[in-house]
Write an enzyme that holds these catalytic residues in place. Structure first.
Site, PDB file in Angstrom:
ATOM      1  N   LYS A  13      15.619   5.605 -43.477  1.00  0.00           N
ATOM      2  CA  LYS A  13      15.209   6.783 -44.270  1.00  0.00           C
ATOM      3  C   LYS A  13      13.750   7.142 -43.986  1.00  0.00           C
ATOM      4  O   LYS A  13      13.416   8.308 -43.799  1.00  0.00           O
ATOM      5  CB  LYS A  13      15.342   6.503 -45.783  1.00  0.00           C
ATOM      6  N   ARG A  88      18.169   6.766 -57.149  1.00  0.00           N
ATOM      7  CA  ARG A  88      18.858   5.545 -56.732  1.00  0.00           C
ATOM      8  C   ARG A  88      19.824   5.057 -57.801  1.00  0.00           C
ATOM      9  O   ARG A  88      20.471   4.034 -57.617  1.00  0.00           O
ATOM     10  CB  ARG A  88      17.816   4.450 -56.520  1.00  0.00           C
ATOM     11  N   ARG A 123      11.418  -6.514 -39.388  1.00  0.00           N
ATOM     12  CA  ARG A 123      10.391  -5.489 -39.638  1.00  0.00           C
ATOM     13  C   ARG A 123       9.030  -6.127 -39.899  1.00  0.00           C
ATOM     14  O   ARG A 123       8.924  -7.139 -40.580  1.00  0.00           O
ATOM     15  CB  ARG A 123      10.818  -4.646 -40.848  1.00  0.00           C
ATOM     16  N   ARG A 156       6.862  -7.584 -45.245  1.00  0.00           N
ATOM     17  CA  ARG A 156       6.797  -7.119 -46.639  1.00  0.00           C
ATOM     18  C   ARG A 156       7.452  -8.155 -47.543  1.00  0.00           C
ATOM     19  O   ARG A 156       8.460  -8.748 -47.173  1.00  0.00           O
ATOM     20  CB  ARG A 156       7.581  -5.802 -46.754  1.00  0.00           C
ATOM     21  N   ARG A 167      18.429  -6.842 -52.585  1.00  0.00           N
ATOM     22  CA  ARG A 167      18.278  -5.383 -52.470  1.00  0.00           C
ATOM     23  C   ARG A 167      19.594  -4.733 -52.052  1.00  0.00           C
ATOM     24  O   ARG A 167      19.933  -3.651 -52.511  1.00  0.00           O
ATOM     25  CB  ARG A 167      17.181  -5.039 -51.455  1.00  0.00           C
TER      26      ARG A 167
HETATM   27  P1  AMP Z   1      11.991   1.059 -50.772  1.00  0.00           P
HETATM   28  O1  AMP Z   1      10.827   0.895 -49.851  1.00  0.00           O
HETATM   29  O2  AMP Z   1      12.465   2.486 -50.834  1.00  0.00           O
HETATM   30  O3  AMP Z   1      13.109   0.103 -50.480  1.00  0.00           O
HETATM   31  O4  AMP Z   1      11.453   0.731 -52.251  1.00  0.00           O
HETATM   32  C1  AMP Z   1      10.810  -0.492 -52.539  1.00  0.00           C
HETATM   33  C2  AMP Z   1      11.036  -0.871 -53.996  1.00  0.00           C
HETATM   34  O5  AMP Z   1      10.478   0.136 -54.859  1.00  0.00           O
HETATM   35  C3  AMP Z   1      12.496  -0.972 -54.412  1.00  0.00           C
HETATM   36  O6  AMP Z   1      13.079  -2.215 -54.085  1.00  0.00           O
HETATM   37  C4  AMP Z   1      12.381  -0.768 -55.921  1.00  0.00           C
HETATM   38  O7  AMP Z   1      11.913  -1.923 -56.580  1.00  0.00           O
HETATM   39  C5  AMP Z   1      11.285   0.296 -56.028  1.00  0.00           C
HETATM   40  N1  AMP Z   1      11.881   1.659 -56.032  1.00  0.00           N
HETATM   41  C6  AMP Z   1      11.726   2.635 -55.090  1.00  0.00           C
HETATM   42  N2  AMP Z   1      12.416   3.741 -55.430  1.00  0.00           N
HETATM   43  C7  AMP Z   1      13.023   3.462 -56.608  1.00  0.00           C
HETATM   44  C8  AMP Z   1      13.892   4.186 -57.474  1.00  0.00           C
HETATM   45  N3  AMP Z   1      14.281   5.444 -57.189  1.00  0.00           N
HETATM   46  N4  AMP Z   1      14.310   3.578 -58.604  1.00  0.00           N
HETATM   47  C9  AMP Z   1      13.925   2.325 -58.931  1.00  0.00           C
HETATM   48  N5  AMP Z   1      13.131   1.574 -58.150  1.00  0.00           N
HETATM   49  C10 AMP Z   1      12.673   2.131 -56.992  1.00  0.00           C
END
Ligand code: AMP
Length: 212
Positions: A13, A88, A123, A156, A167
């Site tokens: 994404k 999400r 990554r 990360r 996740r």
């Molecule tokens: P990502 O890099 O998009 O995987 O986001 C990293 C972390 O941020 C996720 O594992 C969640 O803990 C938090 N996060 C990001 N977007 C959301 C969302 N829309 N709702 C809830 N938590 C989010």
């Protein structure tokens, strides 16, 4: 045009958002980046989000919804945006509709789980400028050091094996229904995301052109 980009962690994404910013000339908003930024600054949102994000869980809806609705109200979003990582959960999708925020297209980056695991575990990110590398598909020419700013690369916290597993579970349980929500509304564009980034981007641009 208001674009959502959805898919499992590691489905690409972020990479597609960066390429679409240049081709569509609208901003990309990554809620994952917003959360990481809030945590590193120690802001009130960051403090509430930290334990959830670091363990691979979702940050509670009430926190995320307020932050994202406020961000989408800013002037740079008036001609459209690419929203990466939100909604999400179903309540997040419903909150956008309730707030009268129109969605034009929801891009679903479809990719097998084993591919995602391979991508996430390899990554590496630059702790300073945020550049993203991969140990096999996109290695830094300087080894474990960032090519742009010479800072050591890191894994990360949420790319560690147990957290990746968590996740993916969270994604299947909570975000699966959101994909279905946009499919039912006729807004979903499913993209084969097990492909090279440039072909994916060309495909998306072509499909968006047809829907305009
Ligand atoms: P990502 O890099 O998009 O995987 O986001 C990293 C972390 O941020 C996720 O594992 C969640 O803990 C938090 N996060 C990001 N977007 C959301 C969302 N829309 N709702 C809830 N938590 C989010």
């Amino acid at each position: 045009m208001n674009i959502l980009i959805m898919g499992a962690p590691g489905s690409g994404k972020g990479t597609q958002s960066v390429s679409l910013i240049k081709r569509l000339n609208i901003p990309a908003i990554s809620t994952g980046a917003m959360v990481r930024d809030a945590i590193s600054k120690g802001s009130p949102v960051g403090k509430r989000a930290e334990a959830f994000a670091n363990s691979g869980a979702l940050v509670p809806d009430d926190v995320m919804i307020d932050v994202v609705l406020e961000r989408l109200g800013m002037s740079d979003c008036k001609d459209g945006y690419i929203l990466d990582g939100f909604p999400r959960t179903l309540p997040q999708a419903q909150a956008m509709d309730k707030a009268g925020i129109r969605t034009d297209i929801a891009i679903f980056m479809d990719v097998p789980e084993e591919v995602v695991i391979k991508r996430l575990s390899g990554r590496r990110v630059c702790g300073k400028c945020g550049a993203i590398y991969h140990i096999s598909s996109l290695p830094s020419k300087k080894g474990e050091i960032c090519e742009s700013c010479d800072t050591p690369l890191v894994v990360r916290d949420d790319d560690k094996p147990l957290t990746i597993k968590k996740r993916l579970e969270v994604y299947n349980q909570q975000t699966g229904p959101v994909i279905q929500y946009y499919r039912q509304k006729g807004l979903l564009l499913t993209v084969d995301a097990d492909n090279d980034a440039e072909s994916i981007s060309d495909y998306i641009i072509g499909a968006i052109g047809h829907r305009k």
